[in-house]
Design an enzyme around this catalytic site. Structure first.
Site, PDB file in Angstrom:
ATOM      1  CG  MET A 239      46.831  40.546  46.217  1.00 48.72           C
ATOM      2  SD  MET A 239      47.903  39.118  46.157  1.00 48.72           S
ATOM      3  CE  MET A 239      47.507  38.302  47.701  1.00 48.72           C
TER       4      MET A 239
ATOM      5  CB  CYS B 267      45.049  49.908  40.799  1.00 45.87           C
ATOM      6  SG  CYS B 267      44.650  48.768  39.464  1.00 45.87           S
TER       7      CYS B 267
HETATM    8  C1  LIG Z   1      46.356  39.251  41.578  1.00 44.60           C
HETATM    9  C2  LIG Z   1      46.678  40.579  42.198  1.00 44.60           C
HETATM   10  C3  LIG Z   1      45.643  41.453  42.509  1.00 44.60           C
HETATM   11  C4  LIG Z   1      45.927  42.687  43.120  1.00 44.60           C
HETATM   12  N1  LIG Z   1      44.892  43.495  43.487  1.00 44.60           N
HETATM   13  C5  LIG Z   1      45.152  44.616  44.222  1.00 44.60           C
HETATM   14  C6  LIG Z   1      44.100  45.381  44.793  1.00 44.60           C
HETATM   15  O1  LIG Z   1      42.903  45.065  44.635  1.00 44.60           O
HETATM   16  N2  LIG Z   1      44.441  46.488  45.510  1.00 44.60           N
HETATM   17  C7  LIG Z   1      45.755  46.864  45.727  1.00 44.60           C
HETATM   18  O2  LIG Z   1      46.010  47.861  46.407  1.00 44.60           O
HETATM   19  N3  LIG Z   1      46.764  46.142  45.207  1.00 44.60           N
HETATM   20  C8  LIG Z   1      46.500  45.029  44.490  1.00 44.60           C
HETATM   21  N4  LIG Z   1      47.544  44.261  44.052  1.00 44.60           N
HETATM   22  C9  LIG Z   1      48.911  44.629  44.404  1.00 44.60           C
HETATM   23  C10 LIG Z   1      49.327  43.947  45.723  1.00 44.60           C
HETATM   24  O3  LIG Z   1      48.530  44.399  46.792  1.00 44.60           O
HETATM   25  C11 LIG Z   1      50.815  44.215  46.043  1.00 44.60           C
HETATM   26  O4  LIG Z   1      50.999  45.607  46.168  1.00 44.60           O
HETATM   27  C12 LIG Z   1      51.763  43.693  44.980  1.00 44.60           C
HETATM   28  O5  LIG Z   1      51.395  42.397  44.561  1.00 44.60           O
HETATM   29  C13 LIG Z   1      53.201  43.682  45.468  1.00 44.60           C
HETATM   30  O6  LIG Z   1      53.336  42.890  46.618  1.00 44.60           O
HETATM   31  P1  LIG Z   1      53.934  41.382  46.548  1.00 44.60           P
HETATM   32  O7  LIG Z   1      55.256  41.456  45.817  1.00 44.60           O
HETATM   33  O8  LIG Z   1      54.069  40.946  47.977  1.00 44.60           O
HETATM   34  O9  LIG Z   1      52.945  40.578  45.773  1.00 44.60           O
HETATM   35  C14 LIG Z   1      47.275  43.045  43.393  1.00 44.60           C
HETATM   36  C15 LIG Z   1      48.299  42.165  43.062  1.00 44.60           C
HETATM   37  C16 LIG Z   1      48.020  40.945  42.475  1.00 44.60           C
HETATM   38  C17 LIG Z   1      49.166  40.019  42.148  1.00 44.60           C
END
Ligand SMILES: Cc1cc2nc3c(=O)[nH]c(=O)nc-3n(C[C@H](O)[C@H](O)[C@H](O)COP(=O)(O)O)c2cc1C
Length: 329
Positions: A19, A102
């Site tokens: 993230m 992304c």
């Molecule tokens: C603040 C933020 C930053 C993120 N940055 C990335 C990242 O750098 N690389 C990536 O593959 N996914 C990124 N994501 C997506 C997360 O890795 C994840 O796939 C997404 O939040 C869904 O999972 P969750 O519902 O458990 O949060 C980001 C998500 C958030 C909320």
């Protein structure tokens, strides 16, 4: 038990999601402490790494106690991806992960991130370039497809496995959904059930409680799951889920002392890693999450996000303990 290259993971591992602006070394240290089995860096621009951009290089910082840990890169240029994989290898993470998920416009426009979901040939070429640039295991994190009418994760999984990707994490949304709407794990289940697929398949999207984690574990039969937003300000989620898997019982929620200790460690480790001033400022975005749901907290919150001196901040944290100790929060 899933294996990625020679990395042995526990049965049904819980992964901390990459993230941006969140999954830095101080945050990862907390998540590791509270049970994360495999963690990733924030995504790093391949172009930035090659230009030697300070921000990108700083994101390469990893520590032995974090292992196994992966570094995630993104980019839309094959040569740049190969070169950045070489650069990543010099800091010896346990694996290199490629971001093909992304959804942000400035990334997608360059044919990187989820942009390649519209061009699987390019995705495969970029992946081959990364694999060429490193002897470390290469994994991929992606989404279901570009939009509802072009879900292509089945083809993507097969083609990535065929060129040597060693594990795949799927965020169960399309690019068009961004972070909204229903995350549909049945598509990931189908990938896992494809007899051609032998690499570990991890599910991601909206896991926010031990109950949901167990339900999804039983329902979809994947190799593990990745958790993102639910861990922000709540690193306890990993051990809570593990305990629930093992016993069917819920752990008691963190006390106010636990919350303060986590926030304090996060602050101290951030100052150590980023320098005092930046550590204090960047920590401000996290306090609301650590103290979510605590009644009449506004005054403390205001102090936490405005004070500039770390001793004063630590004092406020002591006051919080005094105020709320013994109360149900
Ligand atoms: C603040 C933020 C930053 C993120 N940055 C990335 C990242 O750098 N690389 C990536 O593959 N996914 C990124 N994501 C997506 C997360 O890795 C994840 O796939 C997404 O939040 C869904 O999972 P969750 O519902 O458990 O949060 C980001 C998500 C958030 C909320």
């Amino acid at each position: 038990m899933p294996k990625i290259g020679s990395i042995e993971l526990p049965d049904f591992p819980l992964l901390l999601a990459p993230m941006e602006d969140v999954s830095d070394p101080p945050f990862r240290r907390l998540c590791k402490l509270h049970g994360a089995d495999l963690m990733y860096s924030e995504f790093i621009s391949s172009e930035g790494l090659i230009r030697d951009a300070i921000k990108s290089r700083q994101k390469l910082d990893i520590f032995d106690y974090e292992r196994p840990v992966g570094i995630q890169i993104f980019g839309g240029d094959e040569e740049a991806m190969e070169m950045s994989a070489r650069i990543v290898e010099t800091v010896q993470p346990d694996l290199v992960d490629i971001n093909f998920g992304c959804p942000v416009k400035k990334v997608v426009c360059k044919g990187a991130g989820a942009g390649v979901l519209k061009d699987v040939d390019l995705m495969v070429r970029l992946t081959k370039s990364v694999i060429k640039g490193t002897s470390l295991p290469v994994t991929v994190k992606t989404r279901l497809g570009w939009d509802e009418s072009s879900i292509n994760i089945d083809e993507v999984a097969e083609r990535l496995q065929d060129v040597g990707v060693q594990a795949l994490t799927v965020h169960a949304r399309t690019r068009a959904q961004m972070y909204k709407g229903h995350s549909d794990w049945t598509h990931i289940e189908r990938v896992k059930n494809n007899p051609r697929i032998t690499i570990p398949i991890f599910g991601n999207g909206d896991i926010d409680s031990p109950q949901k984690a167990l339900e999804y574990k039983n329902r979809f039969g994947l190799d593990g799951m990745m958790i993102g937003r639910a861990a922000i300000g709540y690193p306890w989620i990993f051990n809570e889920i593990k305990h629930y898997f093992a016993t069917g019982e819920l752990l008691a929620p963190p006390t106010i002392e636990d919350r303060v200790e986590a926030a304090r460690n996060h602050l101290i480790w951030s100052m150590e890693w980023k320098g005092e001033r930046v550590g204090i400022v960047e920590m401000r975005r996290h306090y609301t999450n650590y103290f979510k749901g605590i009644p009449h907290f506004k005054e403390y919150r205001n102090k936490l996000v405005t004070l500039e001196d770390h001793n004063a901040l630590l004092l406020v944290m002591e006051e919080i303990i005094q105020e709320y100790a013994g109360k149900t929060v």
